[in-house]
Write a protein that holds these residues in place. Sequence first.
Motif, short mmCIF file in Angstrom:
data_model
loop_
_atom_site.label_atom_id
_atom_site.label_comp_id
_atom_site.label_asym_id
_atom_site.label_seq_id
_atom_site.Cartn_x
_atom_site.Cartn_y
_atom_site.Cartn_z
N GLU A 57 0.83 -1.21 0.00
CA GLU A 57 0.00 0.00 0.00
C GLU A 57 0.86 1.26 0.00
N ARG A 58 1.99 1.19 0.71
CA ARG A 58 2.89 2.34 0.75
C ARG A 58 3.50 2.61 -0.63
N VAL A 59 3.90 1.52 -1.31
CA VAL A 59 4.47 1.68 -2.66
C VAL A 59 3.41 2.20 -3.62
N ARG A 60 2.19 1.69 -3.51
CA ARG A 60 1.10 2.20 -4.35
C ARG A 60 0.90 3.69 -4.12
N SER A 61 0.99 4.08 -2.86
CA SER A 61 0.82 5.49 -2.53
C SER A 61 1.95 6.33 -3.12
N ILE A 62 3.18 5.81 -3.05
CA ILE A 62 4.33 6.53 -3.62
C ILE A 62 4.15 6.72 -5.11
N ALA A 64 1.32 6.63 -6.78
CA ALA A 64 0.17 7.51 -7.04
C ALA A 64 0.55 8.98 -6.84
N LYS A 65 1.39 9.25 -5.85
CA LYS A 65 1.74 10.64 -5.54
C LYS A 65 2.88 11.18 -6.41
N HIS A 66 3.84 10.30 -6.75
CA HIS A 66 5.08 10.82 -7.33
C HIS A 66 5.36 10.38 -8.76
N ALA A 71 -0.13 11.85 -19.29
CA ALA A 71 -1.40 12.54 -19.44
C ALA A 71 -1.63 13.59 -18.35
N GLU A 72 -0.94 13.43 -17.22
CA GLU A 72 -1.14 14.35 -16.10
C GLU A 72 0.04 15.30 -15.93
N ALA A 73 0.93 15.35 -16.91
CA ALA A 73 2.15 16.16 -16.78
C ALA A 73 1.83 17.63 -16.54
N GLY A 74 0.81 18.16 -17.25
CA GLY A 74 0.47 19.57 -17.08
C GLY A 74 0.03 19.89 -15.66
N ALA A 75 -0.78 19.02 -15.09
CA ALA A 75 -1.25 19.24 -13.72
C ALA A 75 -0.09 19.17 -12.73
N ILE A 76 0.85 18.27 -12.96
CA ILE A 76 1.99 18.13 -12.04
C ILE A 76 2.89 19.36 -12.15
N ARG A 77 3.09 19.89 -13.36
CA ARG A 77 3.88 21.11 -13.51
C ARG A 77 3.23 22.26 -12.73
N SER A 78 1.91 22.30 -12.77
CA SER A 78 1.19 23.33 -12.02
C SER A 78 1.38 23.14 -10.52
N ASP A 79 1.36 21.88 -10.06
CA ASP A 79 1.56 21.60 -8.64
C ASP A 79 2.94 22.07 -8.18
N GLN A 82 2.89 25.85 -7.77
CA GLN A 82 2.09 26.35 -6.66
C GLN A 82 2.61 25.94 -5.29
N SER A 83 3.35 24.83 -5.24
CA SER A 83 3.87 24.36 -3.96
C SER A 83 5.35 24.73 -3.84
N GLU A 84 5.89 24.48 -2.68
CA GLU A 84 7.31 24.80 -2.45
C GLU A 84 8.21 23.91 -3.29
N TYR A 85 7.89 22.65 -3.33
CA TYR A 85 8.59 21.70 -4.20
C TYR A 85 7.75 20.44 -4.30
N LYS A 86 8.10 19.57 -5.26
CA LYS A 86 7.38 18.31 -5.41
C LYS A 86 8.37 17.21 -5.76
N ARG A 87 8.16 16.06 -5.17
CA ARG A 87 9.00 14.88 -5.46
C ARG A 87 8.34 14.07 -6.56
N ILE A 88 9.10 13.72 -7.57
CA ILE A 88 8.55 12.98 -8.70
C ILE A 88 9.44 11.78 -9.04
N ILE A 89 8.84 10.78 -9.69
CA ILE A 89 9.57 9.64 -10.25
C ILE A 89 9.44 9.73 -11.76
N ASP A 90 10.56 9.89 -12.44
CA ASP A 90 10.54 10.09 -13.89
C ASP A 90 11.87 9.62 -14.48
N LYS A 91 11.89 9.47 -15.79
CA LYS A 91 13.11 9.13 -16.49
C LYS A 91 13.82 10.42 -16.87
N VAL A 92 15.07 10.55 -16.44
CA VAL A 92 15.81 11.79 -16.60
C VAL A 92 17.03 11.55 -17.49
#
Length: 723
Positions: A57-62, A64-66, A71-79, A82-92
């Motif tokens: 459940e913890r991994v699912r939460s991670i 889901a959150k990160h 398809a949701e990239a625009g919303a995450i860029r907005s987050d 608007q927030s101080e910072y955000k942790r993401i999992i992505d290919k860099v």
Amino acid sequence: MDDLDKKLNDVFTGYVVRKDLVKLVKGNAAVPSYVLEFLLGQNCATDDEERIEEGVERVRSILAKHYVQRAEAGAIRSDIKQSEYKRIIDKVSVSLNEKRDAYEATFENLGVSKVLVSADTVKKNRRLLVSGVWCIADLAYEPNEARDESPYILMKLKPIQMSRFDFEGYVERRSHFTEDEWIDVLIRSIGLDPSQLGRRAKLFQLTRLVTYCERNYNLVELGPKGTGKSHVFSEFSPHGILISGGEVTPAKLFVNNSTGKIGLVGYWDCVAFDEFAGKSKKPKADIVDIMKNYMANKSFSRGIEQVTAEASMAFVGNTSHDVSYMINKTDLLEGLPAVYHDPAFIDRLHAYIPGWEMDIIRGDMFCSDFGFIVDYLAEALRAMRPMDYSGEVDRFFELSPSISTRDRDGVVKTCAGLMKILFPGRDETAEEAAEIIEFALEVRKRVKDTLIRIDETFERVDFAYRPKGGGAWKQVATLEELDYPTTYHSLDKVPWEGSETAMEETMAGAFADDPVGPPRTSEVIADNKAQDGEAAQPADAPNSAADAVSASAVVSKKSEPKAGHLALRENQRGVSYEKLFGAYLDGAHDVEIIDPYVRTFHQCRNVMELLEVAMRHFKFDSTAINVHLTTAPDEYSDSKQEEYLQRIQESVAPLGLNFTWRIDRSGTLHARHLKIDDKWDILLDRGLDIWQRFDSNDAFSIEGRMPEMRRVKAFEITYMKVG
């Protein structure tokens, strides 16, 4: 949990995970398995079910959150804005911007580029510079007016892989497992259920891993679709890359002349080419020439500078014809593009995995038990990459002096890689080493036999080995050579030594006795050779390659039953109960089958097939015909064992055959025999269960109608005369 699960959790605490958990957490996230197992390993490395459920459940939460869904990239860029910072999992991926004199990161799913990255971060993770790495990153947002600068600020970046690896601890922990247990652990770690695979299939799976632990190892695997050829190269390790489509430019693979930037071979341990086969493909000749030089010399040049690299290369693709067609009409590499169907390129391949021997991946073949966190095993293989295990070949055995330099290199590199994987502590026995050497000789011989088919300039060599210090040579044959003894060499460009008739006769002959232990190639060893006047071969000379025996040819030639020994390799064809036991059942009246594993439907069906053979050889006269089975009980409550045996009895009774059985519940029944008229005691190491899985319910299945067309498990039979 079974005993191996418990042992694995006790010995490798914190480094194992239940393999079916990946499916539970993956969902729609297009994340490689090693990324998910990294997260599962941090949260679910336990055998406690409650903690596993909490961790899942913890991994699912991670995720889901990160995890960044495109398809949701625009919303995450907005987050992030608007927030101080955000942790993401992505290919860099990272590139150097010479104009700004700075490193810039691109986040693939997020759709953000030109994010400044410190030189220290790039120095620690150089693979960021090529094709990208999955990372956990903290991003902040700070607006600016510069056109060529990104408002996103990279605060922290961590590649999803282990930060350190204790090799000595790994070797010490390995010593707690037997070879068979360790092989099963590794197969589980890949994601497959070892109980669904034979010994030979397991070795093929492990050979794919050699590309990760052996520098500059060149492997080819061609076979039918759906056998999982590319899985290890796409999902297994963060140190390998799979190139889809099989085509790549010289600049991308080796070096970009305009920028001087080294390509994939400089950053990855393994570069794999998917969908490599296909005659219609037309790769540029220049990349083939550079590749041939690199595969042979570990170096390449696309200008004035010579560059060295260590990446292994794997070429996987689908065959367009079956094995029979390739053996009788073309060659085993006939599906390659024309520029790769080149003797110079083929000769640089160290091993050829016959993909047609691999089963199509089914749902029940995936593992639900514990195995290593993929990243842990990947780091173990990477730690052994600079180590030299080539001397392990010479510890117990010597190779035939006729083997060429390139052939020897291929055999030695395959042996060294498998030794690293199976015996990192270099503690193998002579028998264990013999199996690996023989396997390595076979996968290289498949390459050499293809070369002899397409180029007359190559010389035949003896793929043989013997104990160090002397003894009889053990000749190794490919399985195709055993299955097609009369046509395997029929299209060779290099003349066969002797006439075709002599070749056929030799192919139907038998090996000399094996001085090293149980034979692993197909051979029949009669104990009365001397009585038959057979001349012994010189002990100091390897047999011809044609001495590899076709078991079906030998067994079918038995005119009189003889004492002796028969051993068959996994996946071999040409065997039936008729050929194995028919001559021994002639005129028999009393037969006893002792086999503790006659429990399931297919095992009882095997008994029925043996009775069919027996009825063709029994002498139905006034003497009773009796067949008695002694077996062990089935442990499952819904077993139909006795129902199946009763149906067999009812089926054969009207034909004059008295079939009876006894279920031994003592728990001491282990040995497997076929006893005939107090004259023959035939020892069966696998009992009657010698066939690999096939669909016996399909009325149109050739394997169901003709036992000779079935693939067998590896097994041995000893024919002993008594009375």
